[in-house]
Design an enzyme around this catalytic site. Structure first.
Site, PDB file in Angstrom:
ATOM      1  CG  ASP A  62      12.360 -39.428 -27.767  1.00  0.00           C
ATOM      2  OD1 ASP A  62      13.176 -38.966 -26.941  1.00  0.00           O
ATOM      3  OD2 ASP A  62      11.781 -40.510 -27.628  1.00  0.00           O
TER       4      ASP A  62
ATOM      5  CD  GLN B 199      12.156 -46.010 -23.069  1.00  0.00           C
ATOM      6  OE1 GLN B 199      11.855 -44.936 -22.571  1.00  0.00           O
ATOM      7  NE2 GLN B 199      13.417 -46.305 -23.384  1.00  0.00           N
TER       8      GLN B 199
ATOM      9  CE  LYS C 184      13.320 -41.768 -20.958  1.00  0.00           C
ATOM     10  NZ  LYS C 184      13.227 -42.558 -22.187  1.00  0.00           N
TER      11      LYS C 184
END
Ligand code: NDP
Length: 291
Positions: free
Chosen positions: A120, A97, A53
């Site tokens: 997200d 994460q 990422k």
């Protein structure tokens, strides 16, 4: 006849070209998009995902910060770091994460991310906005699946879509997006009786279970579009999806490979959400200055 491949890697690369232009346009408005990734602990798979990422951000010209905390960090300390990122004007998107170490309550930590930086799409405010059909940030994996279907011109209106898996990250938002695209939706899960009965009816089959090669050719309707979200590691270290690719490609019309299908699209949509967050911040600044 063998299915056509829905090539997520190539599609994501094309999108990332467009992102560079969008980042340049934002830079001209004095706003460089910024993403912070918070990693708690040393889960090897998570470490690889975070590295990918951050590399994708850098390639697109997005500023990125990688915050690594040890697995025994107190939840209050993690939340303090997130709150500092919420206030940081260089950061437009914050990603925690997952999975977090077992002693940490994921919902509490995710709730600490400001809704306007929740790239997200996991914050209740953003989940609610999506459920009501007015999304701000769409979770990256289902958004990536929709973009991949669109890239191949696959029609969804009125079609039978079956989603296997009901997680908050994939299955549920996937169902909402396909419903918004006027497909007819069935969501299956571990308590579903006779899974094959449902999967065999699917014209669009999205599988997000986390069980290697569980969906076999006899469970798939001839001509179906098969999207394999699963990422599983075999004993020999290689990756495979939740779909038995070799057999299912012989009955499907389209299929995503693993790797190279949904995974690269997920990262591309993270960049898209971060750029959109920076665009929203730039719009707000310009409105403020004009007032
Ligand atoms: P979760 O473990 O959160 O959810 C799995 C879902 O599958 C659950 O809803 C579960 O049902 C259902 N399920 C499990 N076993 C069965 C079964 N035998 N029959 C029917 N349903 C079953 O996983 P995620 O949604 O987070 O991830 C799913 C997969 O996708 C994983 O392999 C993950 O690594 C991968 N993934 C890939 C991404 C990408 O970018 N390509 C991004 C995110 C995930 P129940 O709710 O009843 O327990």
């Amino acid at each position: 006849m063998s299915a056509s491949i829905l090539d997520g890697k190539a599609t994501a690369l094309r999108l990332r070209e467009q992102f560079r232009d969008q980042v340049a346009a934002l830079a001209a408005r004095g706003q460089r998009p910024g993403l912070a990734v918070v990693l708690v602990g040393e889960n090897p798979a998570s470490t690889v995902y975070v590295r990918n990422k951050v590399a994708a951000c850098e390639a697109a010209g997005i500023y990125s910060e990688n915050i690594v905390l040890s697995a025994d960090t107190e939840p209050a300390r993690i939340i303090e770091r997130i709150e500092a990122l919420n206030r940081d004007p260089r950061i437009h998107g914050i990603l925690v994460q997952l999975p977090l170490p077992p002693h940490i309550d994921e919902a509490t930590v995710l709730a600490a991310v400001a809704a306007h930086k929740d790239v997200d799409g996991f914050h209740t405010e953003n989940v609610g906005a999506l459920a009501l059909g007015n999304p701000r940030f769409i979770p990256c994996t289902p958004r990536g699946v929709m973009a991949l279907l669109a890239s191949a011109g696959i029609a969804l209106c009125g079609r039978e879509a079956v989603i296997v898996g009901r997680s908050n990250i994939v299955g549920r938002p996937m169902a909402r997006l396909l419903l918004a695209a006027d497909a007819t939706i069935t969501v299956c899960h571990s308590r579903t009786r006779d899974l094959s009965f449902h999967t065999r009816r699917a014209e669009i089959l999205v599988v997000a279970i986390g069980r290697p090669a569980m969906i076999t050719a006899d469970m798939v309707k001839p001509g179906a579009v098969v999207i394999d979200v699963g990422i599983n590691r075999r004993a020999d270290g290689s990756l495979c999806g939740d779909v038995d690719f070799a057999s299912v490609r012989e009955v499907a019309s389209w299929i995503t490979p693993v790797p190279g299908g949904v995974g690269p699209m997920t990262i591309a949509m993270l960049l898209a959400n971060t750029i959109e967050a920076a665009q929203q911040a730039a719009n707000q600044t310009e409105r403020f200055l004009a007032a």
